[in-house]
Design an enzyme around this catalytic site. Structure first.
Site, PDB file in Angstrom:
ATOM      1  N   LYS A  54       0.866  -1.178   0.000  1.00 25.31           N
ATOM      2  CA  LYS A  54       0.000   0.000   0.000  1.00 25.31           C
ATOM      3  C   LYS A  54       0.908   1.236   0.000  1.00 25.31           C
ATOM      4  O   LYS A  54       1.416   1.645   1.030  1.00 25.31           O
ATOM      5  CB  LYS A  54      -0.915   0.004   1.225  1.00 25.31           C
ATOM      6  CG  LYS A  54      -1.977   1.086   1.123  1.00 25.31           C
ATOM      7  CD  LYS A  54      -2.156   1.811   2.446  1.00 25.31           C
ATOM      8  CE  LYS A  54      -2.861   3.129   2.275  1.00 25.31           C
ATOM      9  NZ  LYS A  54      -2.094   4.166   1.558  1.00 25.31           N
ATOM     10  N   GLU A  57      10.281   1.367  10.298  1.00 24.13           N
ATOM     11  CA  GLU A  57      11.303   2.397  10.041  1.00 24.13           C
ATOM     12  C   GLU A  57      10.576   3.722  10.254  1.00 24.13           C
ATOM     13  O   GLU A  57       9.841   4.188   9.395  1.00 24.13           O
ATOM     14  CB  GLU A  57      11.823   2.213   8.609  1.00 24.13           C
ATOM     15  CG  GLU A  57      13.189   2.796   8.399  1.00 24.13           C
ATOM     16  CD  GLU A  57      13.104   4.231   7.945  1.00 24.13           C
ATOM     17  OE1 GLU A  57      13.115   5.106   8.842  1.00 24.13           O
ATOM     18  OE2 GLU A  57      13.022   4.468   6.753  1.00 24.13           O
ATOM     19  N   CYS A  82      13.581  10.888   6.934  1.00 27.83           N
ATOM     20  CA  CYS A  82      13.644  10.521   8.357  1.00 27.83           C
ATOM     21  C   CYS A  82      15.046  10.698   8.920  1.00 27.83           C
ATOM     22  O   CYS A  82      15.225  10.746  10.135  1.00 27.83           O
ATOM     23  CB  CYS A  82      13.250   9.067   8.546  1.00 27.83           C
ATOM     24  SG  CYS A  82      11.638   8.723   7.946  1.00 27.83           S
ATOM     25  N   GLU A 100      10.033  16.285  14.842  1.00 28.23           N
ATOM     26  CA  GLU A 100      10.667  16.101  13.537  1.00 28.23           C
ATOM     27  C   GLU A 100      10.081  17.159  12.591  1.00 28.23           C
ATOM     28  O   GLU A 100       8.883  17.119  12.284  1.00 28.23           O
ATOM     29  CB  GLU A 100      10.355  14.687  13.035  1.00 28.23           C
ATOM     30  CG  GLU A 100      11.181  14.254  11.874  1.00 28.23           C
ATOM     31  CD  GLU A 100      10.898  12.800  11.487  1.00 28.23           C
ATOM     32  OE1 GLU A 100       9.837  12.255  11.838  1.00 28.23           O
ATOM     33  OE2 GLU A 100      11.764  12.209  10.814  1.00 28.23           O
TER      34      GLU A 100
HETATM   35  C1  SIN Z   1      13.431   7.881   4.867  1.00 23.66           C
HETATM   36  O1  SIN Z   1      13.312   9.085   4.938  1.00 23.66           O
HETATM   37  O2  SIN Z   1      12.629   7.136   5.435  1.00 23.66           O
HETATM   38  C2  SIN Z   1      14.520   7.215   4.072  1.00 23.66           C
HETATM   39  C3  SIN Z   1      15.682   8.064   3.794  1.00 23.66           C
HETATM   40  C4  SIN Z   1      16.813   7.309   3.137  1.00 23.66           C
HETATM   41  O3  SIN Z   1      16.662   6.169   2.706  1.00 23.66           O
HETATM   42  O4  SIN Z   1      17.885   7.877   3.061  1.00 23.66           O
END
Ligand code: SIN
Length: 486
Positions: free
Chosen positions: A180, A255, A289, A387
């Site tokens: 998804k 993640e 992230c 964040e």
């Molecule tokens: C992400 O922002 O979840 C992944 C970033 C990355 O793979 O460098």
């Protein structure tokens, strides 16, 4: 729509279930974040079609797992080759729906494809074990087997790479998948399915359903057939998914969010730290992230570093539409994201932060937030606690190594951290003390398919990529053989 592809048949707007392209009366608009225009309408799937996708994946599982590792490896390799052959078209689609600049979109297509290439190779290295036996008439053997049907839920910030990073190890292990993708960026997912089909990956092995999370999510989490769920996204949603998966005790890999510190020690090579910061902070306009969220600068170099950073941003970074070749930073994904960044900045300014660059609304389009530098930030301010997911560098100062480590670790998450120093002793002390899954030491770009990507604390569980990346898709089976005559 003004998307010009060398192969227009790569633009798919139907769901992909059991090797069929499924349309629907209900559709989702895909919006170009730069112009605000609808670039495509994609068939919206619900609970019923998600269930069909799970059943298709279940049926395909027996055939797929029965293939030899070499056969699966070859199909993955063919898929990788097709993606790279069509890299430019895939990048154009990605920029159109996500907004990132074309050079980064091309980079993401190659980055995502690298995971497929890597796991095509790793598929052939799923080794078992023999273990010394406790008695002479027994032997202990361990084999590794695929977990089964895997649900993959992926975000809009890396709509291609986050999907390949999950599908590739799953397929290499012998699992089948129901994916998804984020509703904002379904086209990058569907084109991967089209190329997987062209590569000869059998029907039912990869299924893609696009639609609302509240309709599709519970079908995936509640299904006893789905044996693993892998998710990239926010910590808040990740916690809900883990709780929902507990009902069927699925394996999960999460993640989740980060709050990356970027520490500049007094002995750092400042120009090199500026390079690292530009890359780790402003990549994808701050929407990753692992983007730097807090810049901790030793007080003795705080002013100098701040001036160097502002100069570098003014000279080197350009905000604008992703498809413009002079532009380095595109818009944010939507107005909600822009408003959220603005709110974090404004509240932090009220609490004493100073805008050294940017900070105003921009007139480039509704989804743009200016490249911003905030000084006088403290770790309690919203831009440091949350964040930001936008192009805002928040600068804090510290006086000792212990204080830098304490501030850096003072957060509930732990995905990536960065630090710059030339002192070898400090490299080890700080590297070991930081409570993070990924550490960049004198380096701002840490993501690649050969290294393990993942976090600690509330940044989640599991590792993606690397030699560890298939572990989450495999079960260990211990076979005890008895009755061996002496
Ligand atoms: C992400 O922002 O979840 C992944 C970033 C990355 O793979 O460098």
């Amino acid at each position: 729509m003004d998307l010009k592809l060398s192969d227009p048949s790569l633009l798919k707007t139907s769901a992909y279930i059991d090797g069929q392209w499924i349309s629907s009366d209900k559709t989702l608009d895909v919006i170009d974040p730069h112009s605000g225009r609808c670039i495509a309408q994609v068939a919206k799937m619900g609970a019923e079609q998600t269930q069909q996708a799970i059943e298709a994946a279940e049926a395909a599982f027996e055939l797929w797992r029965a293939k030899t590792a070499k056969e699966r490896s070859k199909l993955l390799r063919d898929w990788f080759n097709l993606i790279m052959q069509h890299e430019e078209d895939l990048a154009q689609i990605l920029t159109a729906e996500q907004g990132k600049v074309l050079v980064e979109a091309r980079g993401e297509i190659a980055y995502g494809a690298n995971y497929i290439e890597w796991f095509a190779e790793e598929a052939k290295r799923v080794y078992g074990d023999t273990i010394p036996e406790p008695s002479a008439d027994k032997r202990i053997v361990c084999i590794k087997q695929p977990v089964g049907v895997v649900a993959c839920i992926t975000p809009w910030n890396f709509p291609s790479a986050m999907l390949t990073r999950k599908i590739a190890p799953a397929l290499a292990a012998g699992c089948t998948v129901v994916c998804k993708p984020a509703s904002e960026t379904p086209l990058s997912a569907l084109v991967l399915a089209e190329l997987a089909e062209r590569a000869g990956i059998p029907a039912g092995v990869i299924n893609i359903v696009v639609g609302s999370s509240s309709e599709i999510g519970p079908v995936l989490t509640d299904s006893p057939t789905v044996r693993k769920l892998t998710f990239t996204g926010s910590t808040e949603v990740g916690k809900k998914l883990v709780a929902a998966c507990a009902k069927t005790l699925k394996k999960t890999s999460m993640e989740l969010g980060g709050n990356a510190p970027f520490i500049v020690f007094a002995d750092a090579n400042l120009p090199s730290a500026i390079e690292g910061l530009l890359a780790s902070k402003y990549r994808n306009s701050g929407q990753t992230c692992v983007c730097t969220n807090r810049v901790l600068i030793h007080q003795s170099v705080y002013d100098e570093f701040t001036q160097l950073l502002i100069k570098a941003i003014k000279e080197r970074l350009v905000l604008g539409p992703g498809k413009d070749s002079k532009v380095t930073n595109g818009p944010l994904i939507n107005t909600k994201a822009r408003d959220s960044v603005a709110a974090l900045v404004n509240e932090s300014v009220k609490q004493g932060a100073t805008i050294a660059l940017g900070g105003d609304t921009d007139n480039l389009g509704d989804c743009f937030y200016p490249l911003t530098v905030l000084t006088d930030v403290t770790n309690e301010m919203p831009v440091a606690c949350e964040e930001v997911f936008g192009p805002v560098a928040s600068l804090l100062s510290f006086s000792t190594e212990e204080e830098a480590i304490q501030i850096a670790n003072d957060t509930n998450v732990g995905l990536a951290a960065y630090f710059y120093t030339r002192d070898i002793g400090r490299v080890w002390r700080v590297g070991e003390a930081l409570e993070y899954g990924i550490i960049g030491i004198n380096e701002g770009i840490i993501s690649n398919e050969m290294a393990p990507f993942g976090g600690v604390k509330e940044s989640g569980s599991g590792r993606e990529g690397s030699k560890y990346g298939m572990d989450d898709y495999l079960e260990i089976k211990y076979m005890c053989m008895g009755g061996i005559d002496q």
